[in-house]
Design an enzyme around this catalytic site. Structure first.
Site, PDB file in Angstrom:
ATOM      1  N   CYS A 195     -15.349  -1.446  15.265  1.00  0.00           N
ATOM      2  CA  CYS A 195     -13.815  -1.274  14.811  1.00  0.00           C
ATOM      3  C   CYS A 195     -13.116  -0.407  14.888  1.00  0.00           C
ATOM      4  CB  CYS A 195     -13.645  -2.461  13.571  1.00  0.00           C
ATOM      5  SG  CYS A 195     -14.640  -3.838  13.432  1.00  0.00           S
ATOM      6  N   ASN A 242     -10.378 -10.772  14.377  1.00  0.00           N
ATOM      7  CA  ASN A 242     -10.823  -9.591  14.457  1.00  0.00           C
ATOM      8  C   ASN A 242     -11.371  -9.263  15.592  1.00  0.00           C
ATOM      9  OD1 ASN A 242     -12.148  -7.280  14.008  1.00  0.00           O
ATOM     10  ND2 ASN A 242     -13.297  -7.701  12.036  1.00  0.00           N
ATOM     11  N   HIS A 297      -6.489  -1.688  11.160  1.00  0.00           N
ATOM     12  CA  HIS A 297      -7.537  -2.648  11.767  1.00  0.00           C
ATOM     13  C   HIS A 297      -7.340  -3.966  11.330  1.00  0.00           C
ATOM     14  CE1 HIS A 297     -11.014  -4.633  13.233  1.00  0.00           C
ATOM     15  NE2 HIS A 297     -11.774  -4.399  12.096  1.00  0.00           N
TER      16      HIS A 297
HETATM   17  O1  UT7 Z   1     -14.062  -5.516  11.286  1.00  0.00           O
HETATM   18  C1  UT7 Z   1     -14.802  -4.935  10.140  1.00  0.00           C
HETATM   19  C2  UT7 Z   1     -15.890  -5.938   9.545  1.00  0.00           C
HETATM   20  N1  UT7 Z   1     -15.682  -7.011   8.971  1.00  0.00           N
HETATM   21  C3  UT7 Z   1     -14.686  -7.154   7.623  1.00  0.00           C
HETATM   22  O2  UT7 Z   1     -14.055  -6.164   7.496  1.00  0.00           O
HETATM   23  C4  UT7 Z   1     -15.044  -8.370   7.117  1.00  0.00           C
HETATM   24  C5  UT7 Z   1     -15.114  -7.977   5.366  1.00  0.00           C
HETATM   25  N2  UT7 Z   1     -15.252  -8.957   4.642  1.00  0.00           N
HETATM   26  C6  UT7 Z   1     -14.263 -10.075   4.531  1.00  0.00           C
HETATM   27  O3  UT7 Z   1     -13.440 -10.206   5.046  1.00  0.00           O
HETATM   28  C7  UT7 Z   1     -14.722 -11.158   3.449  1.00  0.00           C
HETATM   29  O4  UT7 Z   1     -15.894 -10.834   2.774  1.00  0.00           O
HETATM   30  C8  UT7 Z   1     -15.085 -12.656   4.348  1.00  0.00           C
HETATM   31  C9  UT7 Z   1     -13.853 -13.147   4.920  1.00  0.00           C
HETATM   32  C10 UT7 Z   1     -16.213 -12.314   5.314  1.00  0.00           C
HETATM   33  C11 UT7 Z   1     -15.870 -13.476   3.159  1.00  0.00           C
HETATM   34  O5  UT7 Z   1     -14.669 -13.609   2.209  1.00  0.00           O
HETATM   35  P1  UT7 Z   1     -15.333 -13.627   0.590  1.00  0.00           P
HETATM   36  O6  UT7 Z   1     -14.087 -13.885  -0.238  1.00  0.00           O
HETATM   37  O7  UT7 Z   1     -15.897 -12.412   0.388  1.00  0.00           O
HETATM   38  O8  UT7 Z   1     -16.236 -14.939   0.520  1.00  0.00           O
HETATM   39  P2  UT7 Z   1     -17.916 -14.804   0.073  1.00  0.00           P
HETATM   40  O9  UT7 Z   1     -18.749 -14.286   1.415  1.00  0.00           O
HETATM   41  O10 UT7 Z   1     -17.876 -14.430  -1.221  1.00  0.00           O
HETATM   42  O11 UT7 Z   1     -18.111 -16.534   0.100  1.00  0.00           O
HETATM   43  C12 UT7 Z   1     -17.649 -17.245  -0.816  1.00  0.00           C
HETATM   44  C13 UT7 Z   1     -17.939 -18.561  -0.654  1.00  0.00           C
HETATM   45  C14 UT7 Z   1     -19.512 -18.695  -0.444  1.00  0.00           C
HETATM   46  O12 UT7 Z   1     -19.904 -20.018  -0.894  1.00  0.00           O
HETATM   47  P3  UT7 Z   1     -20.585 -20.093  -2.510  1.00  0.00           P
HETATM   48  O13 UT7 Z   1     -21.953 -19.211  -2.322  1.00  0.00           O
HETATM   49  O14 UT7 Z   1     -19.399 -19.330  -3.398  1.00  0.00           O
HETATM   50  O15 UT7 Z   1     -20.860 -21.477  -2.616  1.00  0.00           O
HETATM   51  C15 UT7 Z   1     -19.638 -18.785   1.192  1.00  0.00           C
HETATM   52  O16 UT7 Z   1     -21.071 -19.542   1.346  1.00  0.00           O
HETATM   53  O17 UT7 Z   1     -17.410 -19.039   0.786  1.00  0.00           O
HETATM   54  C16 UT7 Z   1     -18.633 -19.773   1.460  1.00  0.00           C
HETATM   55  N3  UT7 Z   1     -18.154 -19.439   2.829  1.00  0.00           N
HETATM   56  C17 UT7 Z   1     -17.376 -20.468   3.564  1.00  0.00           C
HETATM   57  N4  UT7 Z   1     -16.862 -21.527   3.175  1.00  0.00           N
HETATM   58  C18 UT7 Z   1     -16.000 -22.148   4.368  1.00  0.00           C
HETATM   59  C19 UT7 Z   1     -18.232 -18.379   3.710  1.00  0.00           C
HETATM   60  N5  UT7 Z   1     -17.872 -18.688   4.784  1.00  0.00           N
HETATM   61  C20 UT7 Z   1     -17.203 -19.786   4.839  1.00  0.00           C
HETATM   62  C21 UT7 Z   1     -16.382 -20.606   5.780  1.00  0.00           C
HETATM   63  N6  UT7 Z   1     -15.693 -21.573   5.347  1.00  0.00           N
HETATM   64  N7  UT7 Z   1     -16.174 -20.003   6.920  1.00  0.00           N
END
Ligand code: UT7
Length: 331
Positions: A116, A286, A256
């Site tokens: 990115c 993204n 980004h």
């Molecule tokens: O381009 C450069 C690279 N990428 C980035 O910059 C991404 C950086 N990270 C992020 O944007 C965020 O960490 C994410 C959007 C990827 C995830 O958000 P988060 O608030 O960090 O969520 P999490 O990974 O802590 O997940 C929270 C919950 C989990 O469930 P439990 O374990 O709390 O029951 C996940 O399994 O959300 C669940 N989850 C989803 N639920 C519904 C993860 N993906 C999804 C989904 N739909 N698509």
């Protein structure tokens, strides 16, 4: 090249595929919801390239629009840099394919793999070639077809990405205009938090040794998130300080587009008003290396960037890598 010349951005263009994949479409593919995706990321929809469309096709279309915007012919271009992690082939580089498609017969062409951050890395490389007088101009393109390497069963990643391409034509301009400074950085020790395996035998062998590399796109979202907010703030301040400017001098930041919460978090720490922070993640998700140049094109064409404005582009991504560029705008 005489002293006092910078590389200026004299044309911008972008292209995204027609097919739209909404959050509601994704609800039918994995266990997710529009509400989760919007509140956690800000994304509402993304574009998806069809099976016969590749990075070189998207990059060529974006480049044609940027050349038209700059009022330049393809034969005039001396350097083409394509930033991508989803090139059609390992070789030839996507940039070589774009050179051929455009008929840019006088251009040297190569790709940059910095995920990115790739477009900002491209600006950094190309602007230095122009400042030294090695090349008079350059076409810098960020293009991705992430949909082709997405694991459509992994809800942690498949809701995040989209396809597209953006391009900028760089040319020598008189100081104080143009790219004033760039700052790029890498932390390879954090590489494992965001990986995409190569499709070759070496990658298969590596995967046998280390299962963390043995998947499609894999990401430790929270690790990337923490890194992203911190580095966006640092990289923005650093590139401004390089040219004795502060955040208060900034007219527009093109970050980004990975997550609105990352962008908002960085903007808050920088004490930037919302009007100075460009976002279009809602429509495209993204797009990795394509995010910043597509956003730049939309900000310029939307009249949000005016002559004399101080503009910062800042990105972070796989590697892990980061980069920022500060421009005094003139077109
Ligand atoms: O381009 C450069 C690279 N990428 C980035 O910059 C991404 C950086 N990270 C992020 O944007 C965020 O960490 C994410 C959007 C990827 C995830 O958000 P988060 O608030 O960090 O969520 P999490 O990974 O802590 O997940 C929270 C919950 C989990 O469930 P439990 O374990 O709390 O029951 C996940 O399994 O959300 C669940 N989850 C989803 N639920 C519904 C993860 N993906 C999804 C989904 N739909 N698509």
């Amino acid at each position: 090249m005489s002293a006092g010349k910078n590389a200026g951005i004299v044309g911008v263009g972008s292209y995204v595929p027609e097919k739209i994949l909404t959050n509601y479409d994704l609800e039918r593919m994995v266990e997710t919801s529009n509400e989760w995706i919007v509140t956690r990321t800000g994304i509402e929809q993304r574009r998806i390239a069809d099976e016969n469309t590749f990075v070189s096709d998207l990059a060529t279309k974006a480049a044609q629009r940027a050349l038209e915007d700059a009022g330049m012919q393809a034969e005039e271009i001396e350097l083409i840099v394509v930033a991508t992690i989803t090139a059609d082939m390992s070789s030839p580089a996507a940039a070589c394919m774009v050179q051929h498609n455009l008929g840019a017969v006088n251009a040297v062409a190569f790709d940059i793999n910095a995920a990115c951050s790739g477009f900002v890395y491209g600006l950094s490389v190309a602007s230095q070639f122009i400042q030294t007088g090695c090349y008079k101009n350059a076409l810098v393109i960020g293009a991705e077809t992430l949909s082709k390497i997405t694991n459509w069963k992994d809800r942690n990643t498949c809701v995040l990405f989209g396809d597209g391409a953006g391009a900028a034509v760089l040319k020598a301009v008189e100081a104080p205009y143009g790219i004033l400074s760039t700052h790029t950085g890498t932390n390879g020790s954090m590489g494992k938090v965001l990986t995409i395996p190569a499709l070759n035998l070496a990658a298969e062998e590596l995967a046998k040794r280390d299962q963390e590399y043995a998947r499609t796109i894999w990401m430790d979202g929270q690790e990337v998130f923490k890194f992203a907010v911190k580095i966006m703030v640092e990289a923005t301040k650093r590139v401004l300080a390089d040219v004795h400017l502060g955040v208060e001098d900034l007219d527009m930041i093109i970050p980004h587009q990975a997550n609105t919460r990352i962008i908002d978090g960085a903007a808050k720490r920088l004490k930037l008003n919302k009007e100075k922070v460009f976002t279009n993640i809602q429509q495209y998700g993204n797009m990795s290396a394509a995010s910043i140049p597509v956003a730049l094109d939309e900000a310029v064409k939307g009249g949000l960037i005016q002559n004399d404005d101080i503009v910062v582009m800042v990105g972070f991504g796989g590697g892990l890598t980061w980069g920022s560029a500060v421009v005094k705008w003139q077109k």
